[in-house]
Scaffold this active site. Sequence first.
Site, PDB file in Angstrom:
ATOM      1  N   ASP A  23       0.797  -1.229   0.000  1.00  0.00           N
ATOM      2  CA  ASP A  23       0.000   0.000   0.000  1.00  0.00           C
ATOM      3  C   ASP A  23       0.830   1.280   0.000  1.00  0.00           C
ATOM      4  OD1 ASP A  23      -2.967   1.078   1.919  1.00  0.00           O
ATOM      5  OD2 ASP A  23      -2.381   1.313  -0.177  1.00  0.00           O
TER       6      ASP A  23
ATOM      7  N   LYS B 209      -8.086  -1.394   3.386  1.00  0.00           N
ATOM      8  CA  LYS B 209      -7.442  -0.072   3.494  1.00  0.00           C
ATOM      9  C   LYS B 209      -7.449   0.408   4.943  1.00  0.00           C
ATOM     10  CE  LYS B 209      -6.403   2.081   0.192  1.00  0.00           C
ATOM     11  NZ  LYS B 209      -5.116   2.241  -0.544  1.00  0.00           N
TER      12      LYS B 209
ATOM     13  N   LYS C  66      -8.260  14.002  -3.269  1.00  0.00           N
ATOM     14  CA  LYS C  66      -8.762  13.528  -1.989  1.00  0.00           C
ATOM     15  C   LYS C  66      -8.640  14.608  -0.926  1.00  0.00           C
ATOM     16  CE  LYS C  66      -5.972  11.321   0.538  1.00  0.00           C
ATOM     17  NZ  LYS C  66      -4.883  10.379   0.245  1.00  0.00           N
TER      18      LYS C  66
ATOM     19  N   LYS D 249       2.550   2.033   3.360  1.00  0.00           N
ATOM     20  CA  LYS D 249       1.798   2.223   4.606  1.00  0.00           C
ATOM     21  C   LYS D 249       1.981   1.057   5.575  1.00  0.00           C
ATOM     22  CE  LYS D 249      -2.490   4.450   2.895  1.00  0.00           C
ATOM     23  NZ  LYS D 249      -2.361   4.222   1.479  1.00  0.00           N
TER      24      LYS D 249
HETATM   25  N1  LIG Z   1      -2.540   7.979  -3.657  1.00  0.00           N
HETATM   26  C1  LIG Z   1      -2.982   6.920  -4.304  1.00  0.00           C
HETATM   27  O1  LIG Z   1      -3.453   6.972  -5.422  1.00  0.00           O
HETATM   28  C2  LIG Z   1      -2.872   5.596  -3.603  1.00  0.00           C
HETATM   29  C3  LIG Z   1      -2.261   5.497  -2.357  1.00  0.00           C
HETATM   30  C4  LIG Z   1      -2.159   4.254  -1.769  1.00  0.00           C
HETATM   31  C5  LIG Z   1      -2.640   3.134  -2.417  1.00  0.00           C
HETATM   32  N2  LIG Z   1      -3.240   3.273  -3.615  1.00  0.00           N
HETATM   33  C6  LIG Z   1      -3.758   2.075  -4.242  1.00  0.00           C
HETATM   34  O2  LIG Z   1      -3.305   1.986  -5.578  1.00  0.00           O
HETATM   35  C7  LIG Z   1      -4.288   1.278  -6.335  1.00  0.00           C
HETATM   36  C8  LIG Z   1      -4.574   2.038  -7.616  1.00  0.00           C
HETATM   37  O3  LIG Z   1      -5.068   3.289  -7.293  1.00  0.00           O
HETATM   38  P1  LIG Z   1      -5.725   4.128  -8.506  1.00  0.00           P
HETATM   39  O4  LIG Z   1      -6.153   5.430  -7.964  1.00  0.00           O
HETATM   40  O5  LIG Z   1      -4.847   4.090  -9.686  1.00  0.00           O
HETATM   41  O6  LIG Z   1      -7.017   3.234  -8.771  1.00  0.00           O
HETATM   42  P2  LIG Z   1      -7.826   3.050 -10.140  1.00  0.00           P
HETATM   43  O7  LIG Z   1      -9.093   2.378  -9.758  1.00  0.00           O
HETATM   44  O8  LIG Z   1      -7.850   4.307 -10.905  1.00  0.00           O
HETATM   45  O9  LIG Z   1      -6.913   2.019 -10.977  1.00  0.00           O
HETATM   46  C9  LIG Z   1      -6.945   0.650 -10.713  1.00  0.00           C
HETATM   47  C10 LIG Z   1      -6.910  -0.048 -12.070  1.00  0.00           C
HETATM   48  O10 LIG Z   1      -6.786  -1.435 -11.832  1.00  0.00           O
HETATM   49  C11 LIG Z   1      -7.592  -2.102 -12.778  1.00  0.00           C
HETATM   50  N3  LIG Z   1      -7.780  -3.452 -12.253  1.00  0.00           N
HETATM   51  C12 LIG Z   1      -8.618  -3.861 -11.266  1.00  0.00           C
HETATM   52  N4  LIG Z   1      -8.443  -5.189 -11.061  1.00  0.00           N
HETATM   53  C13 LIG Z   1      -7.436  -5.592 -11.907  1.00  0.00           C
HETATM   54  C14 LIG Z   1      -6.781  -6.810 -12.157  1.00  0.00           C
HETATM   55  N5  LIG Z   1      -7.126  -7.918 -11.492  1.00  0.00           N
HETATM   56  N6  LIG Z   1      -5.786  -6.840 -13.067  1.00  0.00           N
HETATM   57  C15 LIG Z   1      -5.436  -5.729 -13.749  1.00  0.00           C
HETATM   58  N7  LIG Z   1      -6.043  -4.518 -13.572  1.00  0.00           N
HETATM   59  C16 LIG Z   1      -7.030  -4.471 -12.661  1.00  0.00           C
HETATM   60  C17 LIG Z   1      -8.824  -1.243 -12.920  1.00  0.00           C
HETATM   61  O11 LIG Z   1      -9.488  -1.491 -14.138  1.00  0.00           O
HETATM   62  C18 LIG Z   1      -8.200   0.157 -12.879  1.00  0.00           C
HETATM   63  O12 LIG Z   1      -7.887   0.601 -14.171  1.00  0.00           O
HETATM   64  C19 LIG Z   1      -5.494   1.106  -5.436  1.00  0.00           C
HETATM   65  O13 LIG Z   1      -5.491  -0.185  -4.848  1.00  0.00           O
HETATM   66  C20 LIG Z   1      -5.252   2.119  -4.349  1.00  0.00           C
HETATM   67  O14 LIG Z   1      -5.864   1.783  -3.110  1.00  0.00           O
HETATM   68  C21 LIG Z   1      -3.373   4.464  -4.233  1.00  0.00           C
HETATM   69  O1  LIG Z   2      -1.887   7.230   1.364  1.00  0.00           O
HETATM   70  P1  LIG Z   2      -3.006   7.831   2.163  1.00  0.00           P
HETATM   71  O2  LIG Z   2      -3.350   9.218   1.723  1.00  0.00           O
HETATM   72  O3  LIG Z   2      -2.828   7.683   3.630  1.00  0.00           O
HETATM   73  O4  LIG Z   2      -4.288   6.882   1.879  1.00  0.00           O
HETATM   74  C1  LIG Z   2      -5.112   7.084   0.778  1.00  0.00           C
HETATM   75  C2  LIG Z   2      -6.506   6.958   1.317  1.00  0.00           C
HETATM   76  O5  LIG Z   2      -6.691   8.039   2.192  1.00  0.00           O
HETATM   77  C3  LIG Z   2      -7.492   7.014   0.183  1.00  0.00           C
HETATM   78  O6  LIG Z   2      -8.793   6.905   0.704  1.00  0.00           O
HETATM   79  C4  LIG Z   2      -7.233   5.877  -0.766  1.00  0.00           C
HETATM   80  O7  LIG Z   2      -8.132   5.974  -1.816  1.00  0.00           O
HETATM   81  C5  LIG Z   2      -5.842   5.961  -1.326  1.00  0.00           C
HETATM   82  O8  LIG Z   2      -5.616   4.773  -2.074  1.00  0.00           O
HETATM   83  C6  LIG Z   2      -4.784   6.049  -0.258  1.00  0.00           C
HETATM   84  O9  LIG Z   2      -4.647   4.792   0.344  1.00  0.00           O
END
Ligand SMILES: NC(=O)c1ccc[n+]([C@@H]2O[C@H](COP(=O)([O-])OP(=O)(O)OC[C@H]3O[C@@H](n4cnc5c(N)ncnc54)[C@H](O)[C@@H]3O)[C@@H](O)[C@H]2O)c1
Ligand SMILES: O=P([O-])([O-])O[C@@H]1[C@@H](O)[C@H](O)[C@@H](O)[C@H](O)[C@@H]1O
Length: 538
Positions: free
Chosen positions: A327, A376, A417, A494
Amino acid sequence: MAPHAEIANGDGPANNGVSSSTQKVAFKVNSPNVEYTDNQIRSKYTYYTTEVSKVNGQYVAVPKETKYDFSVDTKVPKMGMMLVGLGGNNGTTVTAGIIANRRGLSWQTRRGEQEANYYGSLIMGSTVKLGTDAKTHKDVNIPFHDLLPMVHPNDIVIGGWDISKLNLAEAMDRAQVLEPGLKQLVAKEMASMVPLPSIYYPDFIAANQEKRADNVIEGTKASMAHVEKIRQDIRDFKAANNLDRVIVQWTANTERFSALIDGVNDTADNLLKAIENGHEEVSPSTVFAVACILENTPFINGSPQNTFVPGAVELAERHKAFVGGDDFKSGQTKMKSALVDFLINAGIKLTSVASYNHLGNNDGKNLSEQRQFRSKEISKSNVIDDMVEANTVLYAPGEKPDHTVVIKYMPAVGDDKRALDEYYAEIFLGGHQTISLFNVCEDSLLASPLIIDLVLITELFTRIKWKAASTDGAATKDFEGFHSVLSVLSYMLKAPLTPPGTPVVNALAKQRSALINIMRGCLGLQPESDMTLEHKLF
Ligand SMILES: NC(=O)c1ccc[n+]([C@@H]2O[C@H](COP(=O)([O-])OP(=O)(O)OC[C@H]3O[C@@H](n4cnc5c(N)ncnc54)[C@H](O)[C@@H]3O)[C@@H](O)[C@H]2O)c1
Ligand SMILES: O=P([O-])([O-])O[C@@H]1[C@@H](O)[C@H](O)[C@@H](O)[C@H](O)[C@@H]1O
């Protein structure tokens, strides 16, 4: 035409951006303990620790020395990064960002001209103290990227998978993260990139993701077929782009936790058997992890689910394959891991942390279902435990601050966010301190540099070997790699995954200094202690 691993290769349009030629050694260490060969840095390093034991109820501290030999291969490879979730907000944003930097792009925004940069990347945007100037005794700081030879992100070749078949230009528009001025400059190259079909087990992500799933690998789950398909995808991508190294990173949706079941995912052999049998508790991310381990391709999990079930970790150790997670630590939690460290280590008794956020991107939509949110909630909640447990002056055994995590899906705010936090603490003589934060985190623009850092550091550690130095001249073991679970990645994560039985460190400053000091050790340099005795003893 069947989708295939189109790529943005390092040979794209003229590279007007920052020079991304293979990096040479940026500085030299002049020491009898350090040797530079044509393709290696070899160092002899003494690791100083303090071993504490209790004798008659009193702590006794004993200084200890352990001598290591380190070897760093200085030949920087041609590297590919394959993202699971390539078509997502993070996947499209990091891809566009690397293209923009590689081409040295700038674009108009409402605030004027914006140039591509790598701000928010630990490796590309920060500096480290090398030492002090021989004459002025002032700190000499160098770019983090120069500490050891590392891949330049401009040179990374990108590919990956998504259950959505949109090409990356269409997906970038869907993400609504980037300015039109930038999007139009990269649209052509992004449109040429089409995610490979992926593994889709509906029960692991929110039902609201189903309509996205139009790019799915067919065939039954009950076989190694999905593992072998992913392995073949990696081999094809590597061959098509003439790569030396590929690193896979999960930035797909957050999955529900997999139940840990003896006989299913408790050991490597049971996990392989469970995959053969199509067990319902085997997630897509674990299948990707197993495929990467078997393909000797590092796999990093940027989401909070427990991809690395015990059987996956055991398999990684068996194959000496690198894994890391969990994460991305990008915004609200990153701030928390710094602020809690400051408060508790200042002797301020934190008694309550309320972390609320709302966001409107697809990640938020997926998290709007309870089982995905729970993944999460766990990763966002455990980040203060080590700092609390370390302070037995403020906290009795088992005593913890109240801590709540709330995430709401509010489409209107998109990827921007809103994180609202309240930190409530007891201070001197019954006083209280209340810290309220309002932190707008443009999630994908904060996470994308971490995706880059994770692959740069992981790739570097595939080139670092170590062995315990002989103290009595006896033959020692051969050089070997770091433990399969790359806990050096913790700064970006995280819920840092650590080798079984080893402690988790969440404090942001400690995580950063651990990484820097390990890299210094590979150069035969002692940790930067900040003692600056040269400025105190004269
Ligand atoms: N700041 C951040 O953006 C942040 C921080 C921490 C964690 N994350 C994690 O990163 C991940 C992606 O975040 P995001 O904002 O890009 O999300 P998003 O939903 O925009 O992108 C996820 C992508 O994964 C694809 N997907 C889902 N299941 C799949 C699979 N089995 N194989 C291949 N592709 C698949 C979806 O179609 C989508 O395009 C999430 O799990 C999120 O919790 C994001
Ligand atoms: O990294 P961070 O800002 O603590 O945590 C974020 C969460 O607050 C948010 O809800 C989630 O969508 C993101 O994927 C990310 O995990």
